[in-house]
Design an enzyme around this catalytic site. Structure first.
Site: not given
Ligand SMILES: Nc1ncnc2c1ncn2[C@@H]1O[C@H](COP(=O)(O)OP(=O)(O)O)[C@@H](O)[C@H]1O
Ligand SMILES: [Mg+2]
Length: 309
Positions: A169, A255
């Site tokens: 993170n 997560d």
């Molecule tokens: N709007 C969305 N629609 C579909 N899947 C999503 C969306 N946002 C996130 N995800 C899924 O969740 C995963 C993690 O989101 P991300 O925002 O990149 O991670 P973090 O929360 O660690 O910043 C993405 O790789 C995707 O698989």
């Molecule tokens: Mg994260």
């Protein structure tokens, strides 16, 4: 037979989400939120909770304070079936708390760390931590008291025969210390988002970051929000498209992705299957406010997972 599929060491606190605030927040004015969600927060706890609800035996090593907030965390996490026998209560200390103020597609995140800054290596029951097939740690930079010995924890996990994964993170100090790169040799799966991958590798774009990091760990999986995910194993790159979801809030998406990915990984699935299932559980997560609400609703969870599998 190990006791757990996955052993998690990390932090445990609640998230307080105030949604529907005005687009500009001014000092000395009273701003009204349209909605309030009080829910299980913290990367480690969201990961453990959702992983247990996917059908895994999960051991959780953590610390809370001697306050009511800590008790609520335990109740919530306990409902998922995660083993809580090694969650310590630190007398006279406060459990951490995160206040989230979503604004269009972004959000303010304000955290009082509390006991997440206090848990030390000596507080861990190592026999318990290592009685699992797989070891996972998230929020590297929030484990302030543990951090000097996290490398040792990963090294010992490998020595005990576990596979390992790390989701750092964000670094609140944005320093991305070299200590992190030094122990990647004990990490089997590294799970950053795009921005984190670039920061830790000190590269300007995710492709260069993936190339740099894949020289250090067997498998790098870089999460790209609504764009899905890219991964790299040695010289081979993998791309996986996201699942369609009606996105309400992205807290805990990363997560939840980790939970889905590792659910398949610990069962020996191939990388494409792990990535697809991570995208599925990440997408499930964004359909409700907070990191665990979409998973807690059993019929919503089962329906979502079954219809898109
Ligand atoms: N709007 C969305 N629609 C579909 N899947 C999503 C969306 N946002 C996130 N995800 C899924 O969740 C995963 C993690 O989101 P991300 O925002 O990149 O991670 P973090 O929360 O660690 O910043 C993405 O790789 C995707 O698989
Ligand atoms: Mg994260």
């Amino acid at each position: 037979m190990p006791t757990f599929d996955v052993s998690v060491v990390g932090e445990l606190n609640l998230d307080l989400i105030l949604s529907g605030l005005p687009p500009t927040i001014e000092l000395d004015r009273e701003h009204l939120a349209k909605d309030l969600t009080i829910t299980l927060g913290s990367s480690s706890a969201i990961f453990a909770h959702n992983l247990a609800l996917l059908g895994n035996r999960v051991g959780f090593s953590s610390a809370i304070g001697s306050d009511r907030l800590g008790e609520i965390c335990l109740e919530r996490l306990g409902e998922s079936g995660v083993d809580l026998s090694r969650v310590r209560r630190f007398a006279g200390k406060l459990t951490g708390l995160t206040v989230i103020l979503p604004q269009q597609t972004k959000r303010y995140i304000l955290t009082y760390p509390g006991t997440m800054f206090e848990m030390k290596f000596e507080d861990l029951d190592l026999e318990y931590v290592f009685s699992a097939k797989h070891f996972h740690l998230s929020s590297y930079f929030l484990q302030r008291a543990l951090r000097p010995r996290i490398a040792e924890l990963f090294r010992e996990a490998k020595r005990a025969g576990l596979t390992t994964s790390l989701d750092t993170n964000d670094d609140p100090d944005d320093a991305w210390g070299e200590d992190l790169l030094q122990f990647l040799q004990y990490v089997d799966v590294l799970l950053p988002n795009e921005q984190e991958a670039c920061r830790m590798a000190r590269k300007n774009n995710p492709d260069e970051a993936a190339e740099f990091l894949s020289a250090k760990v067997p498998l790098v999986v870089i999460k790209r929000g609504a764009k899905g995910v890219v991964a790299r194993r040695g010289g081979k790159a993998f791309h996986a498209m996201p699942q369609k979801a009606e996105a309400v809030d992205s807290v805990g998406a990363g997560d939840s992705f980790d939970a889905g990915f590792l659910h398949k990984f610990v069962r020996g699935a191939g990388i494409e299957e792990c990535l697809a299932y991570g995208n599925l559980t990440g997408a499930l997560s964004v359909t409700r406010a907070g990191g665990t609400e979409a998973f807690r609703d059993a019929s919503h969870r089962q329906h979502f997972l079954a219809n898109r599998a």
